[in-house]
Design a protein around this motif. Sequence first.
Motif, short mmCIF file in Angstrom:
data_model
loop_
_atom_site.label_atom_id
_atom_site.label_comp_id
_atom_site.label_asym_id
_atom_site.label_seq_id
_atom_site.Cartn_x
_atom_site.Cartn_y
_atom_site.Cartn_z
N TYR A 43 -14.31 22.29 -1.20
CA TYR A 43 -14.71 20.90 -0.98
C TYR A 43 -14.44 20.10 -2.24
CZ TYR A 43 -19.05 21.68 -3.61
OH TYR A 43 -19.96 21.96 -4.60
N THR A 44 -14.41 18.79 -2.08
CA THR A 44 -14.32 17.88 -3.21
C THR A 44 -15.22 16.68 -2.94
OG1 THR A 44 -12.82 16.72 -4.73
CG2 THR A 44 -12.31 16.58 -2.38
N ASP A 45 -15.83 16.20 -3.99
CA ASP A 45 -16.63 14.98 -3.91
C ASP A 45 -15.74 13.82 -4.36
OD1 ASP A 45 -19.03 16.17 -3.05
OD2 ASP A 45 -19.43 16.85 -5.09
N VAL A 46 -15.70 12.77 -3.55
CA VAL A 46 -14.82 11.64 -3.80
C VAL A 46 -15.65 10.44 -4.26
CG1 VAL A 46 -13.08 10.11 -2.81
CG2 VAL A 46 -13.23 12.50 -2.03
N ASP A 47 -15.34 9.95 -5.44
CA ASP A 47 -16.04 8.82 -6.04
C ASP A 47 -15.46 7.51 -5.50
OD1 ASP A 47 -17.19 6.86 -7.64
OD2 ASP A 47 -16.54 7.75 -9.53
N ILE A 48 -16.29 6.73 -4.83
CA ILE A 48 -15.86 5.42 -4.33
C ILE A 48 -16.71 4.30 -4.95
CG2 ILE A 48 -14.85 6.24 -2.18
CD1 ILE A 48 -17.47 5.44 -0.76
N SER A 49 -17.34 4.60 -6.08
CA SER A 49 -18.26 3.64 -6.70
C SER A 49 -17.58 2.35 -7.12
CB SER A 49 -18.96 4.28 -7.90
OG SER A 49 -18.02 4.68 -8.88
N ARG A 50 -16.31 2.40 -7.49
CA ARG A 50 -15.61 1.17 -7.91
C ARG A 50 -15.27 0.26 -6.74
NH1 ARG A 50 -10.82 2.41 -11.67
NH2 ARG A 50 -10.35 3.91 -10.04
N CYS A 51 -15.46 0.73 -5.51
CA CYS A 51 -15.19 -0.12 -4.34
C CYS A 51 -16.23 -1.23 -4.19
CB CYS A 51 -15.16 0.73 -3.06
SG CYS A 51 -13.77 1.88 -3.01
N GLY A 52 -17.44 -1.01 -4.67
CA GLY A 52 -18.47 -2.04 -4.61
C GLY A 52 -19.05 -2.27 -3.23
N PHE A 53 -19.12 -1.22 -2.42
CA PHE A 53 -19.70 -1.38 -1.09
C PHE A 53 -21.18 -1.73 -1.17
CE2 PHE A 53 -16.15 1.61 0.00
CZ PHE A 53 -15.47 0.74 0.82
N VAL A 54 -21.65 -2.58 -0.25
CA VAL A 54 -23.06 -2.93 -0.17
C VAL A 54 -23.72 -2.30 1.05
CG1 VAL A 54 -22.80 -5.07 -1.49
CG2 VAL A 54 -22.58 -5.11 1.00
#
Length: 103
Positions: A43-54
Amino acid sequence: ADITILNGEEQNGPAPCAKVCSGTTGRTTTQWVKTPFDLGGMYTDVDISRCGFVRIPSVTTSLEGIGDQWRVVGITSVYSTTLTDFRVFVMPQHGHIDEQHAR
């Protein structure tokens, strides 16, 4: 560009609220981790923090490779999505997969 949301998991916010974010974990730099209990997958954890989802996004994934990726199952099964990350598991149809073959 226009974005039309046909349906979603959560109620839409006030316009304009749609956001599209894309990226890659890296063709040769994805940090694969063996599944616990020797299940044969990774498995891999995917960082999407820079997307800025609310709101928690709907996530679509794919797997690129140079061969045999068609034998892998699970890449479109997204787990534990939050505003900042999600997890993807991959399993070979038969046998085990290791970090060398995942790259």
